[in-house]
Design an enzyme around this catalytic site. Structure first.
Site, PDB file in Angstrom:
ATOM      1  N   ASN A 294       7.854  -7.476  -7.638  1.00 44.16           N
ATOM      2  CA  ASN A 294       7.168  -6.875  -6.484  1.00 44.16           C
ATOM      3  C   ASN A 294       6.250  -7.929  -5.885  1.00 44.16           C
ATOM      4  O   ASN A 294       5.367  -8.441  -6.578  1.00 44.16           O
ATOM      5  CB  ASN A 294       6.323  -5.674  -6.930  1.00 44.16           C
ATOM      6  CG  ASN A 294       7.162  -4.500  -7.427  1.00 44.16           C
ATOM      7  OD1 ASN A 294       8.382  -4.580  -7.468  1.00 44.16           O
ATOM      8  ND2 ASN A 294       6.507  -3.405  -7.802  1.00 44.16           N
ATOM      9  N   TYR A 296       4.020  -9.080  -2.260  1.00 47.57           N
ATOM     10  CA  TYR A 296       3.493  -8.729  -0.943  1.00 47.57           C
ATOM     11  C   TYR A 296       2.785  -9.878  -0.263  1.00 47.57           C
ATOM     12  O   TYR A 296       2.907 -10.096   0.927  1.00 47.57           O
ATOM     13  CB  TYR A 296       2.551  -7.530  -1.045  1.00 47.57           C
ATOM     14  CG  TYR A 296       3.302  -6.266  -1.345  1.00 47.57           C
ATOM     15  CD1 TYR A 296       3.570  -5.874  -2.658  1.00 47.57           C
ATOM     16  CD2 TYR A 296       3.815  -5.485  -0.309  1.00 47.57           C
ATOM     17  CE1 TYR A 296       4.303  -4.737  -2.931  1.00 47.57           C
ATOM     18  CE2 TYR A 296       4.549  -4.340  -0.571  1.00 47.57           C
ATOM     19  CZ  TYR A 296       4.790  -3.978  -1.890  1.00 47.57           C
ATOM     20  OH  TYR A 296       5.520  -2.859  -2.164  1.00 47.57           O
ATOM     21  N   GLU A 353      10.235  -4.677  -4.830  1.00 48.84           N
ATOM     22  CA  GLU A 353       9.337  -4.276  -3.743  1.00 48.84           C
ATOM     23  C   GLU A 353       8.943  -5.488  -2.908  1.00 48.84           C
ATOM     24  O   GLU A 353       8.548  -6.500  -3.464  1.00 48.84           O
ATOM     25  CB  GLU A 353       8.044  -3.626  -4.267  1.00 48.84           C
ATOM     26  CG  GLU A 353       8.203  -2.229  -4.776  1.00 48.84           C
ATOM     27  CD  GLU A 353       6.879  -1.603  -5.162  1.00 48.84           C
ATOM     28  OE1 GLU A 353       5.859  -1.908  -4.517  1.00 48.84           O
ATOM     29  OE2 GLU A 353       6.852  -0.835  -6.141  1.00 48.84           O
TER      30      GLU A 353
HETATM   31  N1  8P2 Z   1      -0.147  -1.472  -1.687  1.00 47.03           N
HETATM   32  N2  8P2 Z   1       0.864  -1.248  -1.572  1.00 47.03           N
HETATM   33  C1  8P2 Z   1       2.219  -0.969  -1.385  1.00 47.03           C
HETATM   34  C2  8P2 Z   1       2.952  -0.753  -2.743  1.00 47.03           C
HETATM   35  C3  8P2 Z   1       2.572   0.583  -3.377  1.00 47.03           C
HETATM   36  O1  8P2 Z   1       2.744   1.639  -2.455  1.00 47.03           O
HETATM   37  C4  8P2 Z   1       3.505   0.742  -4.575  1.00 47.03           C
HETATM   38  O2  8P2 Z   1       3.385   2.030  -5.164  1.00 47.03           O
HETATM   39  C5  8P2 Z   1       3.157  -0.285  -5.654  1.00 47.03           C
HETATM   40  O3  8P2 Z   1       4.227  -0.354  -6.579  1.00 47.03           O
HETATM   41  C6  8P2 Z   1       2.850  -1.675  -5.062  1.00 47.03           C
HETATM   42  O4  8P2 Z   1       1.621  -1.833  -4.482  1.00 47.03           O
HETATM   43  C7  8P2 Z   1       2.644  -1.877  -3.697  1.00 47.03           C
END
Ligand code: 8P2
Length: 447
Positions: A294, A296, A353
Site C-alpha cells: 500500500n 500513497y 492500495e
Molecule cells: N488514508 N487513506 C486511504 C487508505 C485507507 O482508506 C485504507 O483503509 C488504508 O488501508 C490505507 O490508508 C489508506
C-alpha cells in the site's frame, strides 16, 4: 501517442474495506467493533462521522459489483468484518455474516471477478478490545481461529488472501500516535502490539498451510519513501529510521526472522523494549506467497532532535499536495518498490492500495477529477518502470472503488473513482473511472 504495455497476466483491481463501505453495523447479527466505539466517541472523527451507514454496501453490493464489471477489473480486494462473523470475537459464529459474504463472493465469481480477501482491516471486535485487544496474546489466538473459519468456509471460492492490512497503522498510528481506534498513545504498548500482529499473521499463514487451503497468502504493509534532505549522516540516519519504522520493522521479521536491530535499539532507548517469547520468530517467518504493498506518498526527511520519537521531520520541497495534505511524488513509489525488491528478493508483489484524496464534487452529472487521473497515471507509470527494473509486480489495485468512510477524517476525504452521495447513497462514476476502465481494457498506459 506512446504506450506502456503491461504483462499479459498482469491483474487490475479496486479495493475497499468492510467498515468503510458496508454500514448495517447493527444488522445481520454483526457485533460492535473498536471503530463503532471510536467513531461514536465525541471528538475522535471529523464532523462526528461514523460507519453506521457508510456506502450501505451491505445492501448495495450488487450495484457495486456491477460497477466493477463495467470497469473491467480482474480482482476485487475487500475485507471481511471480523465482528460480523464472531460478534463476540470468538465463540458463537454469526451464520448471517457468513451468508452475506457468500452472496457477495458468489456474485463476484459470477461476474468473472477474482475475490482478494483481507482478513483484518482494523475492525477488531470490541469484546476483544475490552480484554486488552492486540496487546493481549489471546487476541492472536482469536485471530487464528477467525482466520481458520474463513479459510475453511471460502476454500476454493477465495484464492487470494491477505492476513493483516497495514500493521503499522494498527500498532503505531492507533496505539502510539493515537489517531485511529482504539486511540492509545503509548510507544511500548504499540511496539508490543506490532509484535503480536506479526505473530498473528505468521500463525494464520501456518494454519492456512496446515489446512492445505488452495490459493496464495500474504499481508499488506503500508510503505513510504523518505529521501534524505542532504547527504549528512544525521539526515541519512533519520530517514533510515523513518523507513525502518514503517517498512523494515514489518518486513524483516517475515523475510529474515529478525527485527531490524537499529530500530530495536531505538525503541529500547525510548523505553519501549521489544518483548519476544521463545518460538515467536519461527511463527512470524512463515514464508508468504506474495506481499501486498500500500503506497500513497513519500517525503524528503531531515534530522531534527525535536522531530518526535524518531527525531526526523518532513521538508516541504514544494511538491503538489493532495486534498488530505499528502505530497505527490511518484518517484518515491519507484524508489520504495526497488528498495523492497533489492532487500527482500523476487517475492511477488501486488500493489494492494494506491490512490489519492481528491474531493471534487458532482457537476452536471459527473466529477472532473483530472488531478486523480494525473496521480494514477504517474504512479502506474512508476509501477511500469519498476517492472522494467525487475520488480516482480503481479497487479495493481487502486484505492478505492468508492468514496467511503475515511477513518478519523470521516466522509470529508474522498478516495473513490466513484463518487458517493452520502445522503442519497447515489453512486456517480468520476472521469477517473472511465480513464482507469481504458487502462484496464488495454492493459496499457498511454504516456
Ligand atoms: N488514508 N487513506 C486511504 C487508505 C485507507 O482508506 C485504507 O483503509 C488504508 O488501508 C490505507 O490508508 C489508506
Amino acid at each position: 501517442m506512446a504506450y506502456i504495455q503491461f504483462p499479459e497476466d498482469f491483474k487490475w483491481g479496486v479495493a475497499t474495506a468492510a467498515y468503510q463501505i458496508e454500514g448495517a453495523v447493527r444488522q445481520g447479527g454483526r457485533g460492535p467493533s473498536i471503530w463503532d466505539t471510536f467513531s461514536h466517541t465525541p471528538g475522535k472523527v471529523l464532523n462526528g462521522d461514523n460507519g453506521d451507514v457508510a456506502c450501505d454496501s451491505y445492501h448495495r453490493y450488487e450495484e457495486d459489483i456491477a460497477l466493477m464489471k463495467e470497469l473491467g477489473v480482474n480482482v476485487y480486494r475487500f475485507s471481511v468484518s471480523w465482528p460480523r462473523i464472531f460478534p463476540e470475537g470468538t465463540g458463537k459464529v454469526n451464520k448471517e455474516g457468513l451468508a452475506f459474504y457468500h452472496r457477495m463472493v458468489d456474485k463476484l465469481l459470477e461476474n468473472g471477478i477474482e475475490p482478494m480477501c483481507t482478513l483484518y482491516h482494523w475492525d477488531l471486535p470490541q469484546v476483544l478490545q475490552d480484554k486488552g485487544g492486540w496487546d493481549n496474546r489471546e487476541t492472536v489466538e482469536a485471530f487464528v481461529a477467525y482466520s481458520e473459519l474463513i479459510f475453511k468456509e471460502f476454500s476454493g471460492k477465495i484464492k487470494s488472501w491477505l492476513t493483516i492490512n497495514e500493521p503499522w497503522c494498527v500498532s503505531f498510528l492507533s496505539n502510539f500516535i493515537g489517531a485511529h481506534a482504539p486511540g492509545n498513545q503509548d510507544l511500548a504498548l504499540a511496539v508490543n502490539i506490532s509484535h503480536h500482529l506479526l505473530l498473528a499473521h505468521g500463525k494464520a499463514v501456518a494454519r492456512f498451510r496446515d489446512l492445505d487451503i488452495p490459493g496464495k497468502i500474504g499481508f499488506a504493509p503500508n510503505v513510504t519513501w523518505l529521501e534524505p534532505y542532504s547527504r549528512d549522516q544525521e539526515d541519512v540516519e533519520a530517514c533510515r529510521r523513518g523507513m525502518g519504522w514503517m517498512v523494515d520493522w514489518f518486513l524483516d521479521p517475515i523475510f529474515t526472522g529478525t527485527y531490524p536491530a537499529f530500530m530495536v535499539d531505538w525503541f529500547a532507548a525510548n523505553q519501549a523494549p521489544l518483548q519476544i517469547k521463545d518460538g515467536d520468530m519461527e511463527w512470524i517467518k512463515q514464508p508468504v506467497d506474495f506481499i501486498g504493498i500500500n503506497y500513497y506518498e513519500s517525503n524528503v526527511g531531515r534530522h531534527n532532535p525535536q522531530g518526535g520519537m524518531l527525531e526526523v521531520e518532513s521538508v516541504d520541497m514544494g511538491y503538489k499536495k493532495t486534498d488530505i495534505g499528502w505530497f505527490i511524488n511518484a518517484e518515491g513509489f519507484y524508489n520504495v518498490l526497488t528498495f523492497i525488491a533489492d532487500k527482500y528478493g523476487e517475492i511477488p508483489i501486488y500493489i494492494t492500495e494506491n490512490g489519492i484524496c481528491i474531493n471534487d464534487g458532482v457537476e452536471d452529472g459527473t466529477v472532473n477529477d483530472q488531478r486523480r487521473i494525473d496521480y494514477l497515471k504517474g504512479h502506474i507509470a512508476a509501477v511500469a518502470r519498476s517492472l522494467k527494473s525487475g520488480v516482480n509486480i503481479k497487479g495493481y489495485i487502486t484505492w478505492s472503488l468508492l468514496d467511503n468512510f475515511e477513518w478519523a477524517e470521516g466522509y470529508s476525504k474522498r478516495f473513490g473513482i466513484v463518487h458517493v452521495n452520502y445522503r442519497t447513497l447515489e453512486r456517480t462514476k468520476k472521469e477517473s473511472f472511465f480513464w482507469y476502465q481504458k487502462v484496464i481494457g488495454n492493459s496499457w498506459l498511454e504516456v
